[in-house]
Motif scaffolding. Sequence first.
Motif, PDB file in Angstrom:
ATOM      1  N   GLY A  83       0.907  -1.226   0.024  1.00 10.58           N
ATOM      2  CA  GLY A  83       0.047   0.060  -0.063  1.00 10.58           C
ATOM      3  C   GLY A  83       0.843   1.332  -0.095  1.00 10.58           C
ATOM      4  O   GLY A  83       0.726   2.250  -0.641  1.00 10.58           O
ATOM      5  N   SER A  84       1.982   1.140   0.701  1.00 13.62           N
ATOM      6  CA  SER A  84       3.058   2.324   0.781  1.00 13.62           C
ATOM      7  C   SER A  84       3.526   2.539  -0.468  1.00 13.62           C
ATOM      8  O   SER A  84       3.885   3.720  -0.895  1.00 13.62           O
ATOM      9  CB  SER A  84       4.046   2.169   1.757  1.00 13.62           C
ATOM     10  N   ILE A  85       3.700   1.429  -1.413  1.00 14.45           N
ATOM     11  CA  ILE A  85       4.420   1.794  -2.666  1.00 14.45           C
ATOM     12  C   ILE A  85       3.341   2.104  -3.635  1.00 14.45           C
ATOM     13  O   ILE A  85       3.803   3.109  -4.557  1.00 14.45           O
ATOM     14  CB  ILE A  85       4.991   0.175  -3.337  1.00 14.45           C
ATOM     15  N   ILE A  86       2.054   1.839  -3.623  1.00 12.30           N
ATOM     16  CA  ILE A  86       1.088   2.348  -4.505  1.00 12.30           C
ATOM     17  C   ILE A  86       0.866   3.836  -4.005  1.00 12.30           C
ATOM     18  O   ILE A  86       0.530   4.478  -5.004  1.00 12.30           O
ATOM     19  CB  ILE A  86      -0.079   1.676  -4.188  1.00 12.30           C
ATOM     20  N   TYR A  87       1.088   4.049  -2.832  1.00 20.27           N
ATOM     21  CA  TYR A  87       0.845   5.593  -2.364  1.00 20.27           C
ATOM     22  C   TYR A  87       1.856   6.366  -3.121  1.00 20.27           C
ATOM     23  O   TYR A  87       1.499   7.455  -3.495  1.00 20.27           O
ATOM     24  CB  TYR A  87       0.875   5.765  -0.904  1.00 20.27           C
ATOM     25  N   MET A  88       3.290   5.916  -2.907  1.00 23.33           N
ATOM     26  CA  MET A  88       4.212   6.737  -3.724  1.00 23.33           C
ATOM     27  C   MET A  88       3.792   6.984  -5.084  1.00 23.33           C
ATOM     28  O   MET A  88       4.237   8.067  -5.708  1.00 23.33           O
ATOM     29  CB  MET A  88       5.586   6.091  -3.432  1.00 23.33           C
ATOM     30  N   LEU A  89       3.208   6.102  -6.001  1.00 24.19           N
ATOM     31  CA  LEU A  89       3.185   5.985  -7.438  1.00 24.19           C
ATOM     32  C   LEU A  89       1.741   6.762  -7.494  1.00 24.19           C
ATOM     33  O   LEU A  89       1.492   7.673  -8.321  1.00 24.19           O
ATOM     34  CB  LEU A  89       2.825   4.677  -7.711  1.00 24.19           C
ATOM     35  N   PHE A  90       0.625   6.747  -6.683  1.00 20.08           N
ATOM     36  CA  PHE A  90      -0.509   7.496  -6.886  1.00 20.08           C
ATOM     37  C   PHE A  90      -1.059   7.897  -5.580  1.00 20.08           C
ATOM     38  O   PHE A  90      -2.111   7.420  -5.207  1.00 20.08           O
ATOM     39  CB  PHE A  90      -1.411   6.136  -7.453  1.00 20.08           C
ATOM     40  N   PRO A  91      -0.397   8.816  -5.146  1.00 22.66           N
ATOM     41  CA  PRO A  91      -1.032   9.439  -3.909  1.00 22.66           C
ATOM     42  C   PRO A  91      -2.169  10.016  -3.886  1.00 22.66           C
ATOM     43  O   PRO A  91      -2.819   9.809  -2.925  1.00 22.66           O
ATOM     44  CB  PRO A  91       0.341  10.599  -3.495  1.00 22.66           C
ATOM     45  N   ARG A  92      -2.648  10.754  -4.944  1.00 20.39           N
ATOM     46  CA  ARG A  92      -4.140  11.335  -4.855  1.00 20.39           C
ATOM     47  C   ARG A  92      -5.100  10.268  -4.828  1.00 20.39           C
ATOM     48  O   ARG A  92      -6.309  10.376  -4.072  1.00 20.39           O
ATOM     49  CB  ARG A  92      -4.111  12.240  -6.120  1.00 20.39           C
ATOM     50  N   LEU A  93      -4.913   9.236  -5.618  1.00 18.31           N
ATOM     51  CA  LEU A  93      -5.821   7.953  -5.561  1.00 18.31           C
ATOM     52  C   LEU A  93      -6.103   7.503  -4.256  1.00 18.31           C
ATOM     53  O   LEU A  93      -7.039   7.251  -3.776  1.00 18.31           O
ATOM     54  CB  LEU A  93      -5.382   7.127  -6.698  1.00 18.31           C
ATOM     55  N   VAL A  94      -4.783   7.099  -3.701  1.00 23.00           N
ATOM     56  CA  VAL A  94      -4.808   6.570  -2.288  1.00 23.00           C
ATOM     57  C   VAL A  94      -5.574   7.388  -1.162  1.00 23.00           C
ATOM     58  O   VAL A  94      -6.341   7.205  -0.341  1.00 23.00           O
ATOM     59  CB  VAL A  94      -3.524   6.017  -1.868  1.00 23.00           C
ATOM     60  N   GLU A  95      -5.251   8.579  -1.280  1.00 21.56           N
ATOM     61  CA  GLU A  95      -5.923   9.541  -0.473  1.00 21.56           C
ATOM     62  C   GLU A  95      -7.515   9.684  -0.571  1.00 21.56           C
ATOM     63  O   GLU A  95      -8.088   9.886   0.480  1.00 21.56           O
ATOM     64  CB  GLU A  95      -5.146  10.963  -0.508  1.00 21.56           C
ATOM     65  N   ARG A  96      -7.813   9.680  -1.789  1.00 24.19           N
ATOM     66  CA  ARG A  96      -9.349   9.906  -1.883  1.00 24.19           C
ATOM     67  C   ARG A  96      -9.957   8.489  -1.545  1.00 24.19           C
ATOM     68  O   ARG A  96     -11.077   8.434  -1.024  1.00 24.19           O
ATOM     69  CB  ARG A  96      -9.546  10.163  -3.552  1.00 24.19           C
ATOM     70  N   VAL A  97      -9.425   7.381  -2.161  1.00 26.20           N
ATOM     71  CA  VAL A  97     -10.125   6.228  -1.958  1.00 26.20           C
ATOM     72  C   VAL A  97     -10.088   5.658  -0.516  1.00 26.20           C
ATOM     73  O   VAL A  97     -10.919   4.994   0.082  1.00 26.20           O
ATOM     74  CB  VAL A  97      -9.504   5.020  -2.778  1.00 26.20           C
ATOM     75  N   GLY A  98      -8.646   5.872   0.244  1.00 35.22           N
ATOM     76  CA  GLY A  98      -8.703   5.471   1.587  1.00 35.22           C
ATOM     77  C   GLY A  98      -9.111   6.402   2.696  1.00 35.22           C
ATOM     78  O   GLY A  98      -8.877   5.999   3.912  1.00 35.22           O
ATOM     79  N   ARG A  99      -9.420   7.449   2.221  1.00 33.49           N
ATOM     80  CA  ARG A  99      -9.747   8.581   3.338  1.00 33.49           C
ATOM     81  C   ARG A  99     -10.644   8.081   4.381  1.00 33.49           C
ATOM     82  O   ARG A  99     -10.351   8.294   5.677  1.00 33.49           O
ATOM     83  CB  ARG A  99     -10.557   9.794   2.744  1.00 33.49           C
ATOM     84  N   GLN A 100     -11.676   7.488   4.148  1.00 31.17           N
ATOM     85  CA  GLN A 100     -12.624   6.926   4.971  1.00 31.17           C
ATOM     86  C   GLN A 100     -12.182   6.042   6.098  1.00 31.17           C
ATOM     87  O   GLN A 100     -12.230   6.099   7.305  1.00 31.17           O
ATOM     88  CB  GLN A 100     -13.917   6.202   4.379  1.00 31.17           C
ATOM     89  N   ALA A 101     -11.224   5.086   5.496  1.00 35.22           N
ATOM     90  CA  ALA A 101     -10.542   3.835   6.382  1.00 35.22           C
ATOM     91  C   ALA A 101      -9.552   4.722   7.195  1.00 35.22           C
ATOM     92  O   ALA A 101      -9.320   4.381   8.249  1.00 35.22           O
ATOM     93  CB  ALA A 101      -9.938   2.927   5.480  1.00 35.22           C
ATOM     94  N   PHE A 102      -8.612   5.386   6.867  1.00 29.86           N
ATOM     95  CA  PHE A 102      -7.858   6.090   7.509  1.00 29.86           C
ATOM     96  C   PHE A 102      -8.184   6.857   8.433  1.00 29.86           C
ATOM     97  O   PHE A 102      -7.396   7.093   9.695  1.00 29.86           O
ATOM     98  CB  PHE A 102      -7.119   7.380   6.659  1.00 29.86           C
ATOM     99  N   PHE A 103      -9.545   7.479   8.546  1.00 31.85           N
ATOM    100  CA  PHE A 103     -10.058   8.419   9.911  1.00 31.85           C
ATOM    101  C   PHE A 103     -10.422   7.329  10.800  1.00 31.85           C
ATOM    102  O   PHE A 103     -11.026   7.802  11.721  1.00 31.85           O
ATOM    103  CB  PHE A 103     -10.832   9.093   9.269  1.00 31.85           C
TER     104      PHE A 103
END
Length: 263
Positions: free
Chosen positions: A241-261
């Motif tokens: 997931g961290s690797i994907i975040y480095m490649l596609f940060p905006r996508l991960v932040e948008r899709v994972g926002r609910q889970a992150f909170f």
Amino acid sequence: MSRLQGKTVVITGASGGLGMEMAKQAAAEGARLILLARRLDRLEEVKEMLHRTFAAEVHIFAVDISQKEAVEEVFSKIYEEVSRIDILVNNAGFGIFKEAREAKWEETQAMFNVNVLGLILCTQMVIPHMQARRSGHIINIASQAGKLATPKSSVYAATKHAVLGYTNSLRMEMARAGVYVTAVNPGPIATDFFAVADPSGSYAKNVARWMLKPEQVAKEVVKAMGTNKREINLPRWMNAGSIIYMLFPRLVERVGRQAFFKK
């Protein structure tokens, strides 16, 4: 004969949790242990257990690694007693999960003092000796939070980003002297860490199914001791997931926002 037989291993934050588990597993491999933590009573309990179970040679020192003079004094005593340190494990650290607007300045300073400055200070105590011997191993316990920051952990994540930056630079510098440097990036571990990080217990409850066992993380760290291992990332799916975040940060932040909170 074990690879750690007779090797001197210093572990900070060794009075419980991951630090104590690493001490147990290193003792089982025949290492001589130097254990550091703030609470002497807890260290004495760990020492007695290691001696009883493994007949291990254990030296303990109570020290707050955020205090420069205290750390310098303790490492001076260590070198008087054992003459050399083969492996340093910078494990001491803590987190407090709050949104950035709620973070108290005293808590912010304390996290940086322990997680970053204390780690750097302990490392500086061994660098000249390891470089002179052209051997040694420095292991820094960072976090997956140092690769992927999430809400309510802005300060904690900042400290772990700093640890990874320091570790990556240090690795290249120390390679010239044949000294190994390893970063350990675990996800959440089932220890008392969360009693401080999130007293409400909601975060630990929400991620219970993904919690790592300290025995599991310790096994990987001890297995890597004395080897040229660059990083240990656990669990593997979280590191992906961290690797994907480095490649596609905006996508991960948008899709994972609910889970992150859910912290």
